[in-house]
Design an enzyme around this catalytic site. Structure first.
Site, PDB file in Angstrom:
ATOM      1  N   TYR A  66       8.440 -46.659  19.965  1.00  0.00           N
ATOM      2  CA  TYR A  66       9.542 -46.659  19.256  1.00  0.00           C
ATOM      3  C   TYR A  66       9.368 -45.239  18.596  1.00  0.00           C
ATOM      4  O   TYR A  66       8.768 -45.357  17.404  1.00  0.00           O
ATOM      5  CB  TYR A  66       9.896 -47.838  18.423  1.00  0.00           C
ATOM      6  CG  TYR A  66      10.135 -49.039  19.437  1.00  0.00           C
ATOM      7  CD1 TYR A  66      10.451 -49.039  20.491  1.00  0.00           C
ATOM      8  CD2 TYR A  66      10.137 -50.189  18.755  1.00  0.00           C
ATOM      9  CE1 TYR A  66      10.543 -49.874  21.536  1.00  0.00           C
ATOM     10  CE2 TYR A  66      10.302 -51.303  19.428  1.00  0.00           C
ATOM     11  CZ  TYR A  66      10.833 -51.253  20.808  1.00  0.00           C
ATOM     12  OH  TYR A  66      10.989 -52.200  21.542  1.00  0.00           O
ATOM     13  N   PHE A 211      17.941 -57.355  22.598  1.00  0.00           N
ATOM     14  CA  PHE A 211      19.381 -56.895  22.656  1.00  0.00           C
ATOM     15  C   PHE A 211      20.037 -58.554  22.228  1.00  0.00           C
ATOM     16  O   PHE A 211      21.039 -58.706  22.889  1.00  0.00           O
ATOM     17  CB  PHE A 211      19.906 -56.377  23.840  1.00  0.00           C
ATOM     18  CG  PHE A 211      19.585 -54.914  24.227  1.00  0.00           C
ATOM     19  CD1 PHE A 211      18.916 -54.153  23.202  1.00  0.00           C
ATOM     20  CD2 PHE A 211      20.112 -54.189  25.366  1.00  0.00           C
ATOM     21  CE1 PHE A 211      18.897 -52.786  23.459  1.00  0.00           C
ATOM     22  CE2 PHE A 211      20.022 -53.103  25.559  1.00  0.00           C
ATOM     23  CZ  PHE A 211      19.174 -52.163  24.796  1.00  0.00           C
ATOM     24  N   PRO A 212      19.693 -59.042  21.340  1.00  0.00           N
ATOM     25  CA  PRO A 212      20.341 -60.341  20.901  1.00  0.00           C
ATOM     26  C   PRO A 212      21.736 -60.246  20.600  1.00  0.00           C
ATOM     27  O   PRO A 212      22.645 -60.714  20.712  1.00  0.00           O
ATOM     28  CB  PRO A 212      19.544 -60.875  19.656  1.00  0.00           C
ATOM     29  CG  PRO A 212      19.007 -59.643  19.239  1.00  0.00           C
ATOM     30  CD  PRO A 212      18.407 -58.800  20.107  1.00  0.00           C
ATOM     31  N   LEU A 213      22.115 -58.847  20.230  1.00  0.00           N
ATOM     32  CA  LEU A 213      23.580 -58.493  19.774  1.00  0.00           C
ATOM     33  C   LEU A 213      24.203 -57.410  20.951  1.00  0.00           C
ATOM     34  O   LEU A 213      25.305 -56.764  20.760  1.00  0.00           O
ATOM     35  CB  LEU A 213      23.812 -57.641  18.465  1.00  0.00           C
ATOM     36  CG  LEU A 213      23.025 -58.572  17.347  1.00  0.00           C
ATOM     37  CD1 LEU A 213      23.057 -57.791  16.013  1.00  0.00           C
ATOM     38  CD2 LEU A 213      23.853 -59.931  17.118  1.00  0.00           C
ATOM     39  N   PRO A 217      27.894 -54.558  20.786  1.00  0.00           N
ATOM     40  CA  PRO A 217      29.131 -55.257  21.009  1.00  0.00           C
ATOM     41  C   PRO A 217      29.354 -56.602  20.632  1.00  0.00           C
ATOM     42  O   PRO A 217      30.422 -57.038  20.088  1.00  0.00           O
ATOM     43  CB  PRO A 217      29.337 -55.038  22.527  1.00  0.00           C
ATOM     44  CG  PRO A 217      28.490 -53.984  22.972  1.00  0.00           C
ATOM     45  CD  PRO A 217      27.446 -54.028  21.978  1.00  0.00           C
ATOM     46  N   LEU A 218      28.238 -57.295  20.413  1.00  0.00           N
ATOM     47  CA  LEU A 218      28.368 -58.752  20.117  1.00  0.00           C
ATOM     48  C   LEU A 218      28.389 -58.851  18.321  1.00  0.00           C
ATOM     49  O   LEU A 218      28.684 -59.768  17.837  1.00  0.00           O
ATOM     50  CB  LEU A 218      27.220 -59.644  20.592  1.00  0.00           C
ATOM     51  CG  LEU A 218      27.253 -60.035  21.957  1.00  0.00           C
ATOM     52  CD1 LEU A 218      25.983 -60.718  22.597  1.00  0.00           C
ATOM     53  CD2 LEU A 218      28.437 -61.141  22.256  1.00  0.00           C
TER      54      LEU A 218
HETATM   55  N1  LIG Z   1      11.011 -55.513  25.012  1.00  0.00           N
HETATM   56  C1  LIG Z   1      11.857 -54.590  25.423  1.00  0.00           C
HETATM   57  O1  LIG Z   1      11.844 -53.929  26.246  1.00  0.00           O
HETATM   58  C2  LIG Z   1      12.837 -54.237  24.213  1.00  0.00           C
HETATM   59  C3  LIG Z   1      13.814 -53.317  24.628  1.00  0.00           C
HETATM   60  C4  LIG Z   1      14.971 -53.214  23.535  1.00  0.00           C
HETATM   61  C5  LIG Z   1      14.617 -53.619  22.445  1.00  0.00           C
HETATM   62  N2  LIG Z   1      13.650 -54.384  22.116  1.00  0.00           N
HETATM   63  C6  LIG Z   1      13.297 -55.040  20.842  1.00  0.00           C
HETATM   64  O2  LIG Z   1      14.324 -55.880  20.478  1.00  0.00           O
HETATM   65  C7  LIG Z   1      15.270 -55.518  19.447  1.00  0.00           C
HETATM   66  C8  LIG Z   1      16.476 -55.802  19.278  1.00  0.00           C
HETATM   67  O3  LIG Z   1      17.148 -54.903  20.330  1.00  0.00           O
HETATM   68  P1  LIG Z   1      18.130 -53.727  19.675  1.00  0.00           P
HETATM   69  O4  LIG Z   1      17.759 -53.525  18.269  1.00  0.00           O
HETATM   70  O5  LIG Z   1      18.056 -52.769  20.792  1.00  0.00           O
HETATM   71  O6  LIG Z   1      19.523 -54.523  19.925  1.00  0.00           O
HETATM   72  P2  LIG Z   1      20.411 -55.452  18.974  1.00  0.00           P
HETATM   73  O7  LIG Z   1      19.697 -55.957  18.031  1.00  0.00           O
HETATM   74  O8  LIG Z   1      21.042 -56.277  20.086  1.00  0.00           O
HETATM   75  O9  LIG Z   1      21.517 -54.648  18.465  1.00  0.00           O
HETATM   76  C9  LIG Z   1      21.206 -53.582  17.416  1.00  0.00           C
HETATM   77  C10 LIG Z   1      22.548 -52.607  17.378  1.00  0.00           C
HETATM   78  O10 LIG Z   1      23.521 -53.418  16.792  1.00  0.00           O
HETATM   79  C11 LIG Z   1      23.780 -52.823  15.556  1.00  0.00           C
HETATM   80  N3  LIG Z   1      24.120 -54.067  14.607  1.00  0.00           N
HETATM   81  C12 LIG Z   1      23.223 -54.819  14.293  1.00  0.00           C
HETATM   82  N4  LIG Z   1      23.540 -55.521  13.303  1.00  0.00           N
HETATM   83  C13 LIG Z   1      24.875 -55.308  12.986  1.00  0.00           C
HETATM   84  C14 LIG Z   1      25.710 -55.922  12.173  1.00  0.00           C
HETATM   85  N5  LIG Z   1      25.523 -57.066  11.487  1.00  0.00           N
HETATM   86  N6  LIG Z   1      27.049 -55.405  12.391  1.00  0.00           N
HETATM   87  C15 LIG Z   1      27.366 -54.276  13.076  1.00  0.00           C
HETATM   88  N7  LIG Z   1      26.440 -53.569  14.086  1.00  0.00           N
HETATM   89  C16 LIG Z   1      25.201 -54.315  14.112  1.00  0.00           C
HETATM   90  C17 LIG Z   1      22.708 -52.030  15.388  1.00  0.00           C
HETATM   91  O11 LIG Z   1      23.475 -50.771  14.663  1.00  0.00           O
HETATM   92  P3  LIG Z   1      23.145 -50.318  12.997  1.00  0.00           P
HETATM   93  O12 LIG Z   1      21.948 -49.757  13.147  1.00  0.00           O
HETATM   94  O13 LIG Z   1      24.398 -49.359  12.755  1.00  0.00           O
HETATM   95  O14 LIG Z   1      23.009 -51.764  12.174  1.00  0.00           O
HETATM   96  C18 LIG Z   1      22.103 -51.626  16.663  1.00  0.00           C
HETATM   97  O15 LIG Z   1      22.753 -50.416  16.891  1.00  0.00           O
HETATM   98  C19 LIG Z   1      14.801 -54.145  19.163  1.00  0.00           C
HETATM   99  O16 LIG Z   1      14.812 -53.516  17.734  1.00  0.00           O
HETATM  100  C20 LIG Z   1      13.272 -54.153  19.732  1.00  0.00           C
HETATM  101  O17 LIG Z   1      12.325 -54.441  18.314  1.00  0.00           O
HETATM  102  C21 LIG Z   1      12.474 -54.759  23.187  1.00  0.00           C
END
Ligand SMILES: NC(=O)c1ccc[n+]([C@@H]2O[C@H](COP(=O)([O-])OP(=O)(O)OC[C@H]3O[C@@H](n4cnc5c(N)ncnc54)[C@H](OP(=O)(O)O)[C@@H]3O)[C@@H](O)[C@H]2O)c1
Length: 289
Positions: A66, A211-213, A217-218
């Site tokens: 990262y 990608f819990p959100l 989009p979620l």
């Molecule tokens: N093992 C793997 O291969 C893998 C792959 C991907 C990710 N991950 C891990 O999983 C974690 C979670 O995935 P992710 O961060 O990519 O996706 P996510 O948690 O599904 O979504 C994050 C995105 O949603 C936005 N967001 C979050 N909270 C919000 C809210 N309350 N209102 C509006 N927008 C919101 C964020 O933008 P803002 O910054 O503007 O809030 C960001 O762009 C990562 O941080 C990482 O640690 C692991």
């Protein structure tokens, strides 16, 4: 701690021998565009990490890749020396050759180098949870997990986890070393990892949905959860996270954000208990979307 909802409201899970609150934080979004380089707002990233811990988040997911290195360095800057109950879970196994480019690399020597470098960057003697980011088809799975097992025997890794695996790969890895967690893409709109989730439940190991959100989009009011959320008096991101928490006791969501004003409502999802009817309504609103 403030009187805001604590991540502790989600209850706890024990990963290996480490007990953490079941709503964690993902640090990938604390980096620059394309998960490359430093964040636009370094100070806000530090505030996000400190506020997360203040709100009871004690499971923080990161990876060498990262930034690369940026997220681990920010975690150390914000939180070191770590509180006793804070668990930092990192990963290795993806090479970065540019923004948004991720190349699996499971050469055991490379994995060893990355564990050594994560120890140094995080400022710890032992990594709480080290996850193999991808299984590289160019090297035997036994050699990749085997190298992590050696590092575990040397006291450099406490627990081993896997990322983006299927049930057969989990079974094969288990023959090499105890596996305490799996981390796969899983959210309301992408549920292809259901068989792995079922297996994690059966084995009593943690299932960490990335990608819990759905990477955004979620969390949007114009997304699939928008109208349900306003009926419920919650935000869409809160419903998406509350659904995951109810879906299985082994699920540990790690929503990512770069902003404190998004972190706070996300953590507050820990305190939302959905009824069975609400759970089904969310399910119905998102399946096929
Ligand atoms: N093992 C793997 O291969 C893998 C792959 C991907 C990710 N991950 C891990 O999983 C974690 C979670 O995935 P992710 O961060 O990519 O996706 P996510 O948690 O599904 O979504 C994050 C995105 O949603 C936005 N967001 C979050 N909270 C919000 C809210 N309350 N209102 C509006 N927008 C919101 C964020 O933008 P803002 O910054 O503007 O809030 C960001 O762009 C990562 O941080 C990482 O640690 C692991």
């Amino acid at each position: 701690m403030t009187d805001a909802t604590s991540a502790a409201a989600a209850g706890t899970i024990t990963i290996g021998d480490l007990t953490v609150n079941r709503l964690g934080f993902g640090s990938m979004r604390l980096t620059g565009k394309g998960v490359w380089g430093p964040p636009d707002d370094h100070d806000e990233s530090i505030r996000v990490l400190r506020r997360a811990v203040e709100l009871g988040v004690n499971f923080i997911d990161t990876a060498d890749s990262y930034g690369p290195y940026v997220a681990e360095e920010l975690i150390r800057e914000a939180l070191h020396p770590y509180a006793d109950d804070v668990v930092i879970a990192t990963k290795a196994g993806l090479l970065r050759t540019g923004p948004d480019v991720w190349v699996p690399l499971g050469n055991p020597s490379y994995l060893r180098q990355e564990v050594e470098m994560s120890l140094r960057r995080l400022g710890v003697d032992r990594i709480d949870l080290h996850q193999l980011h991808r299984i590289d088809p160019n090297f035997p799975l036994e050699d990749q997990v085997g190298e992590l097992a050696k590092l575990q025997q040397e006291g450099k890794i406490r627990h081993i986890g896997l990322s983006e695996v299927d049930v057969d790969q989990l079974t094969a890895a288990h023959k090499v070393a105890p596996i305490v967690s799996v981390q796969n893409l899983y959210n309301l709109t992408t549920r292809t990892a259901e068989p792995l989730l079922d297996e994690a439940e059966k084995q009593g190991i943690a299932f960490i949905p990335w990608f819990p959100l759905a990477a955004g989009p979620l969390a949007n009011t114009d997304g699939p959860l928008g109208s349900l959320a306003s009926d419920h008096g919650a935000s869409p991101s809160q419903l998406a996270l509350a659904w995951l928490l109810k879906r299985s006791p082994v699920i540990v969501p790690i929503p990512g954000t770069s902003r404190v004003d998004h972190l706070e409502p996300n953590v507050a999802a820990a305190g939302i208990e959905l009824s069975d009817e609400e759970f089904s309504a969310i399910d119905a609103a998102t399946s096929g979307s």
